[in-house]
Design an enzyme around this catalytic site. Sequence first.
Site, PDB file in Angstrom:
ATOM      1  N   TYR A 107     -19.022  22.165  85.562  1.00  0.00           N
ATOM      2  CA  TYR A 107     -18.012  23.091  85.033  1.00  0.00           C
ATOM      3  C   TYR A 107     -18.652  24.326  84.408  1.00  0.00           C
ATOM      4  O   TYR A 107     -18.037  25.389  84.368  1.00  0.00           O
ATOM      5  CB  TYR A 107     -17.150  22.400  83.974  1.00  0.00           C
ATOM      6  CG  TYR A 107     -15.953  21.672  84.535  1.00  0.00           C
ATOM      7  CD1 TYR A 107     -16.117  20.641  85.445  1.00  0.00           C
ATOM      8  CD2 TYR A 107     -14.665  22.020  84.148  1.00  0.00           C
ATOM      9  CE1 TYR A 107     -15.025  19.974  85.954  1.00  0.00           C
ATOM     10  CE2 TYR A 107     -13.565  21.354  84.649  1.00  0.00           C
ATOM     11  CZ  TYR A 107     -13.748  20.338  85.549  1.00  0.00           C
ATOM     12  OH  TYR A 107     -12.653  19.684  86.054  1.00  0.00           O
ATOM     13  N   ASP A 157      -7.471  11.369  86.290  1.00  0.00           N
ATOM     14  CA  ASP A 157      -6.195  11.561  86.997  1.00  0.00           C
ATOM     15  C   ASP A 157      -5.827  10.278  87.725  1.00  0.00           C
ATOM     16  O   ASP A 157      -4.677   9.835  87.718  1.00  0.00           O
ATOM     17  CB  ASP A 157      -6.292  12.704  88.024  1.00  0.00           C
ATOM     18  CG  ASP A 157      -5.729  14.007  87.477  1.00  0.00           C
ATOM     19  OD1 ASP A 157      -5.859  14.233  86.254  1.00  0.00           O
ATOM     20  OD2 ASP A 157      -5.167  14.797  88.262  1.00  0.00           O
ATOM     21  N   ASP A 214     -17.847   6.704  93.279  1.00  0.00           N
ATOM     22  CA  ASP A 214     -16.933   6.363  94.379  1.00  0.00           C
ATOM     23  C   ASP A 214     -16.463   4.914  94.255  1.00  0.00           C
ATOM     24  O   ASP A 214     -15.272   4.608  94.393  1.00  0.00           O
ATOM     25  CB  ASP A 214     -17.578   6.641  95.752  1.00  0.00           C
ATOM     26  CG  ASP A 214     -18.963   6.015  95.919  1.00  0.00           C
ATOM     27  OD1 ASP A 214     -19.550   5.569  94.908  1.00  0.00           O
ATOM     28  OD2 ASP A 214     -19.452   5.957  97.069  1.00  0.00           O
ATOM     29  N   LYS A 223     -23.508   9.252  90.090  1.00  0.00           N
ATOM     30  CA  LYS A 223     -23.918   9.121  91.492  1.00  0.00           C
ATOM     31  C   LYS A 223     -25.441   9.153  91.503  1.00  0.00           C
ATOM     32  O   LYS A 223     -26.070  10.057  92.087  1.00  0.00           O
ATOM     33  CB  LYS A 223     -23.322  10.266  92.335  1.00  0.00           C
ATOM     34  CG  LYS A 223     -21.867  10.042  92.730  1.00  0.00           C
ATOM     35  CD  LYS A 223     -21.645   8.933  93.748  1.00  0.00           C
ATOM     36  CE  LYS A 223     -22.056   9.368  95.132  1.00  0.00           C
ATOM     37  NZ  LYS A 223     -21.810   8.257  96.124  1.00  0.00           N
ATOM     38  N   ASP A 261     -12.909  14.152  85.302  1.00  0.00           N
ATOM     39  CA  ASP A 261     -11.682  14.865  85.692  1.00  0.00           C
ATOM     40  C   ASP A 261     -10.962  14.080  86.778  1.00  0.00           C
ATOM     41  O   ASP A 261      -9.755  13.814  86.694  1.00  0.00           O
ATOM     42  CB  ASP A 261     -12.052  16.271  86.177  1.00  0.00           C
ATOM     43  CG  ASP A 261     -10.835  17.092  86.568  1.00  0.00           C
ATOM     44  OD1 ASP A 261      -9.846  17.053  85.821  1.00  0.00           O
ATOM     45  OD2 ASP A 261     -10.879  17.761  87.616  1.00  0.00           O
TER      46      ASP A 261
HETATM   47  C1  IPM Z   1      -7.994  18.688  83.003  1.00  0.00           C
HETATM   48  C2  IPM Z   1      -7.634  19.826  83.918  1.00  0.00           C
HETATM   49  C3  IPM Z   1      -8.619  20.942  83.675  1.00  0.00           C
HETATM   50  C4  IPM Z   1      -9.982  20.438  84.063  1.00  0.00           C
HETATM   51  C5  IPM Z   1      -8.284  22.255  84.401  1.00  0.00           C
HETATM   52  C6  IPM Z   1      -6.918  22.769  83.996  1.00  0.00           C
HETATM   53  C7  IPM Z   1      -9.323  23.305  84.177  1.00  0.00           C
HETATM   54  O1  IPM Z   1      -7.605  19.409  85.234  1.00  0.00           O
HETATM   55  O2  IPM Z   1      -7.980  18.874  81.768  1.00  0.00           O
HETATM   56  O3  IPM Z   1      -8.275  17.610  83.509  1.00  0.00           O
HETATM   57  O4  IPM Z   1     -10.360  20.435  85.241  1.00  0.00           O
HETATM   58  O5  IPM Z   1     -10.708  20.022  83.155  1.00  0.00           O
HETATM   59 MG    MG Z   2      -7.890  17.348  85.492  1.00  0.00          MG
END
Ligand code: IPM
Ligand code: MG
Length: 370
Positions: free
Chosen positions: A143, A255, A227, A194, A251
């Site tokens: 990042y 999710d 993975d 990884k 990240d």
């Molecule tokens: C998160 C989001 C952010 C990230 C984006 C909005 C930059 O996806 O907080 O997970 O990738 O960190």
């Molecule tokens: Mg995210």
Amino acid sequence: MPANKKLLILPGDGIGPEVMREVRRVIDWMDRRRAVTFDISEDLVGGAAIDARGAPISPDTVEAAREADAVLFGAVGGPKWDGLGFALRPELAILTLRKELGLFANLRPALVLDPLVDASTLKPDVIRGLDLMIVRESTGGVYFGEPRGVETLPDGQMRGFDTESYTTHEIERVARVAFGLARTRQRRVCSVDKANVMQSGLFWRQTVTALQRREFPDVELSHMYADNCAMQLVRSPKQFDVIVTSNLFGDLLSDLASMLTGSLGMLPSATLGAADSSGRRHALYEPIHGSAPDIAGKGSANPLAQILSFAMLLRYSFDMHEDAALIEKATTNVLASGLRTADIMVPGAAKVGTSVMGECLLREMDKLAA
Ligand code: IPM
Ligand code: MG
């Protein structure tokens, strides 16, 4: 009476402002009912700040965040700002705050509340009782790594590149947070990388291993490739207690983990910096969900992740564990009573909008506090 607690509220875009409105009602409730007052300021971030001031976050806002005891963030972004250049993306608001305030440890719990077992797309047995915590590194890795860019090669081709990089210090401080949290839970940490492909991944693994031996021999440490971790999270998520991983893997995996619980609309997160000598640390709290432009302004968004983010704020920034627990209990009760916003709707439940959900939560808090 404790000193005022300084909160900076940054609702952002899309559903951000409407779910934040429900948090304000919870704060008002606490101001009325509890011996605590919050000193609140509010500011624009993301697309709203681009429209008003030409940039996703202003230096003044960053300063206000630095001075606050805690920051409560909504969500940023939307199609309106999609065409802007990389330097003007609404997402820069959250990335700038993480970086400028040194918020390196992003805590993303995935908790399945019993009334919501059926909201998940996974079989109830796989996720019932799930309580896992992902600790995602959030100020390093690809990042922010340098060099990054797009260049033209001598043969006329273009090349885009980013850099994954982690120092000993960056790995150790986030791993310490994970091990520390594990000590308050099941004392198990799974470090995800990884190491089979990436130099930085192998270094991550070695550094976490050495730290565990040195400082946390009482916590069980395992390692997993990212993975495989994605696969294991769907196959059998209850095997995990605390997962610690890099910015990018965190990240993705957070999710994924959030959908084990059925809805992004339910999950809060905390992002913490290092504690100073007085124990004070910068901290930002935000729901995992985004700005959901498709449903913004319709009054149908689920406010619970934003409200639960506020509960996390009470717990981690102000040690107000009872009040945090009250909000969390009220949330479970409201869901158990059969109320659902659209995102977690199931047959037979009563569908409500954002403000009715907020209102019912307050009534439940009244009952619990009576
Ligand atoms: C998160 C989001 C952010 C990230 C984006 C909005 C930059 O996806 O907080 O997970 O990738 O960190
Ligand atoms: Mg995210």
